[in-house]
Enzyme design. Structure first.
Site, short mmCIF file in Angstrom:
data_model
loop_
_atom_site.label_atom_id
_atom_site.label_comp_id
_atom_site.label_asym_id
_atom_site.label_seq_id
_atom_site.Cartn_x
_atom_site.Cartn_y
_atom_site.Cartn_z
N ASP A 72 0.86 -1.18 0.00
CA ASP A 72 0.00 0.00 0.00
C ASP A 72 0.90 1.23 0.00
O ASP A 72 1.89 1.30 0.74
CB ASP A 72 -0.95 0.02 1.20
N PHE A 152 3.84 5.72 -13.63
CA PHE A 152 2.37 5.68 -13.48
C PHE A 152 1.97 6.55 -12.31
O PHE A 152 2.81 7.13 -11.62
CB PHE A 152 1.89 4.23 -13.29
N GLY A 153 0.65 6.62 -12.10
CA GLY A 153 0.13 7.36 -10.94
C GLY A 153 0.62 8.80 -10.92
O GLY A 153 0.54 9.52 -11.92
N TYR A 154 1.19 9.20 -9.78
CA TYR A 154 1.64 10.58 -9.58
C TYR A 154 3.07 10.81 -10.07
O TYR A 154 3.65 11.86 -9.82
CB TYR A 154 1.57 10.93 -8.09
N HIS A 180 10.39 4.63 -3.12
CA HIS A 180 9.68 4.04 -1.98
C HIS A 180 9.50 2.53 -2.16
O HIS A 180 9.85 1.74 -1.30
CB HIS A 180 8.32 4.74 -1.86
N ARG A 181 9.00 2.11 -3.34
CA ARG A 181 8.73 0.67 -3.56
C ARG A 181 10.04 -0.10 -3.69
O ARG A 181 10.15 -1.22 -3.17
CB ARG A 181 7.88 0.51 -4.83
P1 ITT Z 1 -3.57 -2.15 -5.33
O1 ITT Z 1 -4.23 -1.66 -4.07
O2 ITT Z 1 -4.41 -3.11 -6.09
O3 ITT Z 1 -2.17 -2.65 -5.08
P2 ITT Z 1 -3.74 0.65 -6.13
O4 ITT Z 1 -3.42 1.37 -7.40
O5 ITT Z 1 -5.12 0.79 -5.55
O6 ITT Z 1 -3.37 -0.89 -6.33
P3 ITT Z 1 -2.72 1.90 -3.73
O7 ITT Z 1 -3.95 1.60 -2.95
O8 ITT Z 1 -1.41 1.64 -3.05
O9 ITT Z 1 -2.65 1.08 -5.09
O10 ITT Z 1 -2.86 3.39 -4.24
C1 ITT Z 1 -1.83 4.23 -4.36
C2 ITT Z 1 -2.12 5.37 -5.28
O11 ITT Z 1 -0.86 6.02 -5.45
C3 ITT Z 1 -2.61 5.01 -6.69
O12 ITT Z 1 -3.36 6.08 -7.20
C4 ITT Z 1 -1.35 4.88 -7.49
O13 ITT Z 1 -1.53 5.27 -8.85
C5 ITT Z 1 -0.41 5.86 -6.78
N1 ITT Z 1 0.92 5.26 -6.74
C6 ITT Z 1 1.30 4.09 -6.14
N2 ITT Z 1 2.59 3.84 -6.35
C7 ITT Z 1 3.06 4.88 -7.10
C8 ITT Z 1 4.30 5.18 -7.66
O14 ITT Z 1 5.33 4.38 -7.52
N3 ITT Z 1 4.41 6.30 -8.37
C9 ITT Z 1 3.37 7.14 -8.55
N4 ITT Z 1 2.16 6.91 -8.06
C10 ITT Z 1 1.99 5.79 -7.35
#
Ligand code: ITT
Length: 195
Positions: A72, A152-154, A180-181
């Site tokens: 998470d 991806f994401g942010y 972080h990961r």
């Molecule tokens: P799972 O719970 O199925 O693993 P999720 O996308 O719902 O997938 P999270 O609950 O951990 O994952 O949500 C984290 C949010 O932060 C989500 O919007 C991701 O796109 C973003 N995120 C997670 N890891 C990231 C990363 O390495 N870089 C940028 N954004 C990230």
């Protein structure tokens, strides 16, 4: 070469899965939820990263019997009192829409000069009757606009202190080396090697 060891990673996020597989390398056969026939969107009802990671990992252990880990992750922004934090996936609403989440973040940061932020990941590993947690964090800042198209994401709006580029302007290996990961997974791997 020895046969890779199998472990389940409880995520519905294909980007996370790809990162973790790359970090863990050929010694590990990382199975996804779909690989084990699980199509659940596991509800993340806890108020902490640790709590939500535990829910996801325990769900797989309880319903499918596999040893399993889950990740998470949250983006914590100082000027927003730690938001979006544990709610990072749903910041702009329940749709898990990264473009909308980033747009809202940039809007809320529009007049802020304090750009400090960090990503945190908590990995929960359930093996047998035991649970272990591994954390990773990277400090950096929120950019004024999105830069880069990888990741991806942010990633396009976050620049780690170690670099002059956003995560979305880095190769997968560059990001994993400081993210972080990447940091949480390195601790997970060290622990798994002791089992
Ligand atoms: P799972 O719970 O199925 O693993 P999720 O996308 O719902 O997938 P999270 O609950 O951990 O994952 O949500 C984290 C949010 O932060 C989500 O919007 C991701 O796109 C973003 N995120 C997670 N890891 C990231 C990363 O390495 N870089 C940028 N954004 C990230």
């Amino acid at each position: 070469m020895e046969k890779p060891r199998q472990i389940v990673f409880a995520t519905n996020n294909g980007h996370k899965l790809a990162e973790i597989r790359r970090i863990m390398g050929r010694e590990w056969d990382v199975l996804s939820l779909s690989d084990i026939g699980c199509d659940a969107d596991i509800p993340e009802t806890a108020e902490t990263l640790q709590g939500n990671a535990e829910i996801k990992a325990r769900y797989v252990k309880d319903c499918f019997g596999y040893d399993c880990f889950a990740d998470d992750t949250g983006l914590m922004v100082d000027a927003l009192n730690g938001a979006p934090g544990v709610y990072s996936a749903r910041y702009a609403g329940p749709g898990h829409d990264s473009a909308a989440n980033m747009a809202l973040l940039l809007e809320n940061m529009k007049n802020e000069n304090n750009r400090k932020a960090h990503f945190s990941t908590v990995i929960a590993l359930v093996t047998g009757d035991e649970i272990h947690f591994f954390e990773g964090r990277v400090d950096g800042e929120i950019l004024r606009e999105a830069e880069g198209t990888d990741g991806f994401g942010y990633d396009p709006v976050f620049r780690p202190d170690e670099s002059d580029r956003s995560f979305a302007q880095m190769s997968a290996d560059e990001k994993n080396a400081i993210s972080h990961r990447g940091r949480a997974t390195a601790k997970l791997i060290d622990y798994l090697k002791t089992l």
